[in-house]
Motif scaffolding. Structure first.
Motif, PDB file in Angstrom:
ATOM      1  N   VAL A  32     -14.718 -47.784 -26.669  1.00  0.00           N
ATOM      2  CA  VAL A  32     -15.793 -47.122 -27.411  1.00  0.00           C
ATOM      3  C   VAL A  32     -16.042 -45.738 -26.817  1.00  0.00           C
ATOM      4  O   VAL A  32     -16.443 -45.617 -25.662  1.00  0.00           O
ATOM      5  CB  VAL A  32     -17.093 -47.962 -27.373  1.00  0.00           C
ATOM      6  N   GLY A  33     -15.777 -44.703 -27.615  1.00  0.00           N
ATOM      7  CA  GLY A  33     -15.987 -43.330 -27.158  1.00  0.00           C
ATOM      8  C   GLY A  33     -14.676 -42.656 -26.810  1.00  0.00           C
ATOM      9  O   GLY A  33     -13.922 -43.165 -25.973  1.00  0.00           O
ATOM     10  N   LYS A  57     -17.618 -41.829 -32.555  1.00  0.00           N
ATOM     11  CA  LYS A  57     -18.633 -41.603 -33.593  1.00  0.00           C
ATOM     12  C   LYS A  57     -18.546 -40.230 -34.252  1.00  0.00           C
ATOM     13  O   LYS A  57     -18.931 -40.072 -35.402  1.00  0.00           O
ATOM     14  CB  LYS A  57     -20.041 -41.819 -33.023  1.00  0.00           C
ATOM     15  N   ARG A  62     -14.983 -31.434 -31.961  1.00  0.00           N
ATOM     16  CA  ARG A  62     -16.430 -31.479 -31.857  1.00  0.00           C
ATOM     17  C   ARG A  62     -16.877 -30.926 -30.493  1.00  0.00           C
ATOM     18  O   ARG A  62     -16.121 -30.914 -29.532  1.00  0.00           O
ATOM     19  CB  ARG A  62     -16.950 -32.906 -32.055  1.00  0.00           C
ATOM     20  N   VAL A  65     -21.540 -30.684 -24.646  1.00  0.00           N
ATOM     21  CA  VAL A  65     -22.240 -29.785 -23.724  1.00  0.00           C
ATOM     22  C   VAL A  65     -21.602 -29.906 -22.345  1.00  0.00           C
ATOM     23  O   VAL A  65     -21.620 -30.979 -21.745  1.00  0.00           O
ATOM     24  CB  VAL A  65     -23.738 -30.141 -23.644  1.00  0.00           C
ATOM     25  N   ALA A 183     -16.950 -46.366 -22.965  1.00  0.00           N
ATOM     26  CA  ALA A 183     -16.675 -45.000 -22.490  1.00  0.00           C
ATOM     27  C   ALA A 183     -17.508 -44.063 -23.359  1.00  0.00           C
ATOM     28  O   ALA A 183     -17.057 -43.010 -23.784  1.00  0.00           O
ATOM     29  CB  ALA A 183     -15.186 -44.697 -22.603  1.00  0.00           C
ATOM     30  N   ASP A 184     -18.739 -44.520 -23.631  1.00  0.00           N
ATOM     31  CA  ASP A 184     -19.589 -43.822 -24.597  1.00  0.00           C
ATOM     32  C   ASP A 184     -20.580 -42.870 -23.940  1.00  0.00           C
ATOM     33  O   ASP A 184     -21.625 -42.561 -24.505  1.00  0.00           O
ATOM     34  CB  ASP A 184     -20.301 -44.827 -25.520  1.00  0.00           C
ATOM     35  N   ALA A 296     -27.865 -31.475 -21.037  1.00  0.00           N
ATOM     36  CA  ALA A 296     -27.597 -32.928 -21.004  1.00  0.00           C
ATOM     37  C   ALA A 296     -27.664 -33.397 -19.556  1.00  0.00           C
ATOM     38  O   ALA A 296     -27.704 -32.583 -18.627  1.00  0.00           O
ATOM     39  CB  ALA A 296     -26.232 -33.239 -21.602  1.00  0.00           C
ATOM     40  N   LEU A 298     -26.357 -35.496 -16.119  1.00  0.00           N
ATOM     41  CA  LEU A 298     -25.129 -35.797 -15.366  1.00  0.00           C
ATOM     42  C   LEU A 298     -25.389 -37.035 -14.516  1.00  0.00           C
ATOM     43  O   LEU A 298     -26.071 -36.952 -13.488  1.00  0.00           O
ATOM     44  CB  LEU A 298     -24.769 -34.627 -14.452  1.00  0.00           C
ATOM     45  N   GLY A 316     -16.080 -43.532 -16.774  1.00  0.00           N
ATOM     46  CA  GLY A 316     -16.662 -42.194 -16.893  1.00  0.00           C
ATOM     47  C   GLY A 316     -18.177 -42.188 -16.790  1.00  0.00           C
ATOM     48  O   GLY A 316     -18.785 -42.963 -16.043  1.00  0.00           O
ATOM     49  N   ASP A 317     -18.806 -41.298 -17.564  1.00  0.00           N
ATOM     50  CA  ASP A 317     -20.267 -41.145 -17.500  1.00  0.00           C
ATOM     51  C   ASP A 317     -20.996 -42.453 -17.800  1.00  0.00           C
ATOM     52  O   ASP A 317     -22.102 -42.663 -17.302  1.00  0.00           O
ATOM     53  CB  ASP A 317     -20.731 -40.078 -18.508  1.00  0.00           C
ATOM     54  N   GLY A 329     -17.415 -33.965 -13.665  1.00  0.00           N
ATOM     55  CA  GLY A 329     -17.327 -35.290 -14.264  1.00  0.00           C
ATOM     56  C   GLY A 329     -16.050 -35.575 -15.028  1.00  0.00           C
ATOM     57  O   GLY A 329     -15.681 -36.734 -15.215  1.00  0.00           O
ATOM     58  N   ALA A 331     -12.792 -34.960 -14.351  1.00  0.00           N
ATOM     59  CA  ALA A 331     -11.714 -35.569 -13.562  1.00  0.00           C
ATOM     60  C   ALA A 331     -12.016 -37.036 -13.274  1.00  0.00           C
ATOM     61  O   ALA A 331     -11.127 -37.900 -13.373  1.00  0.00           O
ATOM     62  CB  ALA A 331     -11.531 -34.812 -12.250  1.00  0.00           C
TER      63      ALA A 331
HETATM   64  C1  LIG Z   1     -24.289 -28.918 -18.943  1.00  0.00           C
HETATM   65  C2  LIG Z   1     -23.149 -29.718 -18.366  1.00  0.00           C
HETATM   66  C3  LIG Z   1     -22.104 -29.056 -17.752  1.00  0.00           C
HETATM   67  C4  LIG Z   1     -21.035 -29.773 -17.223  1.00  0.00           C
HETATM   68  N1  LIG Z   1     -19.994 -29.074 -16.691  1.00  0.00           N
HETATM   69  C5  LIG Z   1     -18.906 -29.732 -16.243  1.00  0.00           C
HETATM   70  C6  LIG Z   1     -17.766 -29.001 -15.804  1.00  0.00           C
HETATM   71  O1  LIG Z   1     -17.719 -27.758 -15.838  1.00  0.00           O
HETATM   72  N2  LIG Z   1     -16.699 -29.709 -15.338  1.00  0.00           N
HETATM   73  C7  LIG Z   1     -16.698 -31.069 -15.294  1.00  0.00           C
HETATM   74  O2  LIG Z   1     -15.714 -31.660 -14.836  1.00  0.00           O
HETATM   75  N3  LIG Z   1     -17.765 -31.784 -15.751  1.00  0.00           N
HETATM   76  C8  LIG Z   1     -18.852 -31.162 -16.237  1.00  0.00           C
HETATM   77  N4  LIG Z   1     -19.901 -31.872 -16.751  1.00  0.00           N
HETATM   78  C9  LIG Z   1     -19.809 -33.346 -16.792  1.00  0.00           C
HETATM   79  C10 LIG Z   1     -18.885 -33.806 -17.932  1.00  0.00           C
HETATM   80  O3  LIG Z   1     -19.276 -33.178 -19.138  1.00  0.00           O
HETATM   81  C11 LIG Z   1     -18.920 -35.326 -18.112  1.00  0.00           C
HETATM   82  O4  LIG Z   1     -18.878 -35.955 -16.863  1.00  0.00           O
HETATM   83  C12 LIG Z   1     -17.753 -35.825 -18.978  1.00  0.00           C
HETATM   84  O5  LIG Z   1     -17.868 -35.344 -20.293  1.00  0.00           O
HETATM   85  C13 LIG Z   1     -17.696 -37.359 -18.998  1.00  0.00           C
HETATM   86  O6  LIG Z   1     -16.726 -37.810 -19.907  1.00  0.00           O
HETATM   87  P1  LIG Z   1     -16.903 -39.221 -20.652  1.00  0.00           P
HETATM   88  O7  LIG Z   1     -15.690 -39.412 -21.470  1.00  0.00           O
HETATM   89  O8  LIG Z   1     -17.301 -40.262 -19.698  1.00  0.00           O
HETATM   90  O9  LIG Z   1     -18.176 -39.017 -21.593  1.00  0.00           O
HETATM   91  P2  LIG Z   1     -18.370 -38.005 -22.834  1.00  0.00           P
HETATM   92  O10 LIG Z   1     -17.605 -36.766 -22.616  1.00  0.00           O
HETATM   93  O11 LIG Z   1     -19.840 -37.907 -23.032  1.00  0.00           O
HETATM   94  O12 LIG Z   1     -17.721 -38.777 -24.070  1.00  0.00           O
HETATM   95  C14 LIG Z   1     -18.357 -39.876 -24.650  1.00  0.00           C
HETATM   96  C15 LIG Z   1     -17.806 -40.033 -26.059  1.00  0.00           C
HETATM   97  O13 LIG Z   1     -18.346 -41.229 -26.644  1.00  0.00           O
HETATM   98  C16 LIG Z   1     -18.750 -40.972 -27.969  1.00  0.00           C
HETATM   99  N5  LIG Z   1     -19.782 -41.942 -28.296  1.00  0.00           N
HETATM  100  C17 LIG Z   1     -21.033 -42.015 -27.771  1.00  0.00           C
HETATM  101  N6  LIG Z   1     -21.706 -43.038 -28.304  1.00  0.00           N
HETATM  102  C18 LIG Z   1     -20.866 -43.652 -29.190  1.00  0.00           C
HETATM  103  C19 LIG Z   1     -20.993 -44.758 -30.073  1.00  0.00           C
HETATM  104  N7  LIG Z   1     -22.124 -45.451 -30.129  1.00  0.00           N
HETATM  105  N8  LIG Z   1     -19.953 -45.089 -30.848  1.00  0.00           N
HETATM  106  C20 LIG Z   1     -18.786 -44.381 -30.796  1.00  0.00           C
HETATM  107  N9  LIG Z   1     -18.614 -43.297 -29.987  1.00  0.00           N
HETATM  108  C21 LIG Z   1     -19.643 -42.947 -29.194  1.00  0.00           C
HETATM  109  C22 LIG Z   1     -19.238 -39.523 -27.914  1.00  0.00           C
HETATM  110  O14 LIG Z   1     -19.263 -38.928 -29.193  1.00  0.00           O
HETATM  111  C23 LIG Z   1     -18.211 -38.890 -26.981  1.00  0.00           C
HETATM  112  O15 LIG Z   1     -17.083 -38.439 -27.691  1.00  0.00           O
HETATM  113  C24 LIG Z   1     -21.004 -31.193 -17.279  1.00  0.00           C
HETATM  114  C25 LIG Z   1     -22.064 -31.860 -17.895  1.00  0.00           C
HETATM  115  C26 LIG Z   1     -23.130 -31.140 -18.428  1.00  0.00           C
HETATM  116  C27 LIG Z   1     -24.245 -31.888 -19.099  1.00  0.00           C
END
Ligand SMILES: Cc1cc2nc3c(=O)[nH]c(=O)nc-3n(C[C@H](O)[C@H](O)[C@H](O)COP(=O)(O)OP(=O)(O)OC[C@H]3O[C@@H](n4cnc5c(N)ncnc54)[C@H](O)[C@@H]3O)c2cc1C
Length: 438
Positions: A32-33, A57, A62, A65, A183-184, A296, A298, A316-317, A329, A331
């Motif tokens: 998921v995500g 989603k 897209r 932030v 992974a949402d 957003a 972190l 991930g997050d 985040g 990496a």
């Molecule tokens: C202002 C800011 C600056 C940052 N700068 C950096 C940087 O320069 N370098 C760096 O390494 N990190 C940075 N980060 C951290 C980084 O953005 C995150 O750690 C990273 O995006 C995590 O990836 P992820 O795949 O876990 O989550 P996300 O990137 O948040 O991806 C989650 C995905 O899940 C989808 N999703 C959510 N809910 C659902 C649902 N219910 N159903 C289906 N899909 C869903 C979302 O649409 C999204 O595509 C920054 C964060 C912020 C807020």
């Protein structure tokens, strides 16, 4: 809904048991995500021959932030997925980190290591996330865009997750699989619906960012400003200026929840105030702003646990894996996705359900081995710099000692070789000494 125990057949990787077609799951694994964590998980699972459904989603391309910056750790994760990171393919390379603070300015090249490349990258998340999702598709994952997961499907008796309910433009339906990955992202609705909340005893950051047209767009260093002032208080966090190479700079700042200012700061005002002190020729003015200011959270240092619970695995997050030392985040999202995919691949190749369960239950341990000690040290660091006097002392002390800052870069960016030189051994030793978080 009741749990069925159908006869054993082969998984799509030919390695182990799966329910038969008549009562078939929709996939071996549902992810998921499709951010960096989800797409990387799906990529490695599909590469191992598993049938993966990746539900996202939004629709690509897209926005997300972000600061759009990648350290050598992020570069390594991209290269491992076979993504071309050449400048001809639109990547902007950087040589290191320029740190500005206590009236000084230091350029710190990325360390020369065998484990990581000597350069970082910048790329808008609109591109990066689409690229990763397409890579997962190329490996064989089935990506469904515009599908929002609204909750888990749970076995009536055990409460274990057996699938997800999702809605798209055509309405609502459920999907089932043996293993489900959350992974949402930071708010991870799926984890929350399974009862997994954020932990108050773990660090959290908040960051805002926007873009400005600027002559600094082709800077070959990532730039970080340590002096964020709230009146006469030095705040725990930093501001950044990352050149995007397309005429704009990504400019933002982030703060940690260990400071008193965390909950009562107007982040937009703080950003404007900080930028007001910049040289006019850099162009960080309202007239040159090309995007709204967006913010957003972190989630840092494993701030949602456990990472495996009742059939649900977090990457991930969603699992709070942002590095507490530097707010990176991407990496960690990708690395945790890879660790997770390898765990699931082994788990689904086991002959008995109990064995599968045992392997899945090892995922939190694998994460802990990779980051546990380092994140524990990060928690101490975050607490310390939450005290303005200590933050001020550390900034002034370190900025006048380049050798100390080179060491700090290795520590803060988690860039060392196993063994390595003295400073590598010191950073690695610190991570080993710190207790693994519970
Ligand atoms: C202002 C800011 C600056 C940052 N700068 C950096 C940087 O320069 N370098 C760096 O390494 N990190 C940075 N980060 C951290 C980084 O953005 C995150 O750690 C990273 O995006 C995590 O990836 P992820 O795949 O876990 O989550 P996300 O990137 O948040 O991806 C989650 C995905 O899940 C989808 N999703 C959510 N809910 C659902 C649902 N219910 N159903 C289906 N899909 C869903 C979302 O649409 C999204 O595509 C920054 C964060 C912020 C807020």
């Amino acid at each position: 809904m009741t749990e069925h125990t159908p006869p054993v057949t082969q998984t799509s990787n030919g390695a182990g048991p799966r329910r038969p077609a008549a009562e078939a799951d929709d996939a071996d694994v549902i992810v998921v995500g499709a951010g960096p964590a989800g797409s990387t998980t799906a990529y490695y699972l599909a590469q191992a021959g598993l049938d993966v459904l990746l539900l996202e989603k939004t629709r690509f391309p897209r926005e997300k932030v972000c600061g759009d910056g990648l350290t050598p750790r992020g570069v390594k994760a991209l290269v491992a997925m076979g993504i071309s990171v050449s400048e001809q393919d639109g990547w902007v390379r950087n040589k290191g980190l320029r740190v500005i603070g206590a009236g000084k300015r230091l350029e710190l090249p990325w360390p020369e290591l065998s484990s990581y490349p000597g350069y970082g990258l910048v790329r808008p998340r609109t591109d990066l996330d689409q690229m990763l999702a397409r890579r997962a598709e190329q490996a064989g994952a089935r990506l469904l865009e515009g599908v929002t997961v609204t909750g888990p499907v749970r076995h009536e008796r055990s409460g274990r997750i057996a699938g997800v309910v999702a809605k798209d433009a055509n309405g609502e339906r459920s999907y089932r699989a043996r293993v489900i990955v959350a992974a949402d992202g930071n708010s991870s609705r799926l984890s929350v619906a399974m009862g997994l909340r954020k932990r108050d005893d773990r660090p959290l950051g908040v960051a805002v960012r926007t873009y400005y047209q600027s002559p600094r767009h082709d800077d070959d260093y990532l730039e970080s400003w340590l002096d964020l002032w709230d009146g006469d208080r030095l705040l725990p966090g930093y501001g950044w200026i990352f050149g995007m190479g397309d005429g704009t700079s990504n400019v933002g700042l982030g703060l940690l929840n260990t400071s008193a200012a965390f909950g009562n700061t107007d982040y937009h005002a703080l950003l404007r105030k900080w930028l007001a002190g910049m040289p006019a020729e850099w162009g960080f003015t309202e007239a040159n702003r090309t995007q709204p200011i967006r913010g957003a959270a972190l989630p840092m240092g494993f701030n949602r646990t456990p990472h495996y619970y009742q059939g649900l695995l977090l990457a991930g997050d969603a699992g709070g894996m942002v590095n507490p030392f530097n707010g990176e985040g991407i990496a960690y999202a990708m690395e945790s996705g890879e660790i997770l995919a390898r765990t699931i691949t082994q788990a689904l190749a086991r002959a008995r359900r109990s064995e599968t369960e045992r392997v899945l239950a090892g995922y939190p341990r694998a994460l802990s081995d990779a980051y546990g000690g380092y994140y524990s040290a990060g928690r101490v660091f975050v607490k310390a710099i939450g005290q303005p006097a200590l933050m001020r002392f550390a900034t002034q002390h370190a900025m006048s000692r380049p050798a100390l800052m080179r060491f700090a870069l290795k520590l803060l960016a988690n860039l060392t070789d196993p063994g390595g030189d003295m400073s590598d051994r010191l950073v690695n030793g610190l991570s080993k000494l710190a207790p693994n978080p519970k």
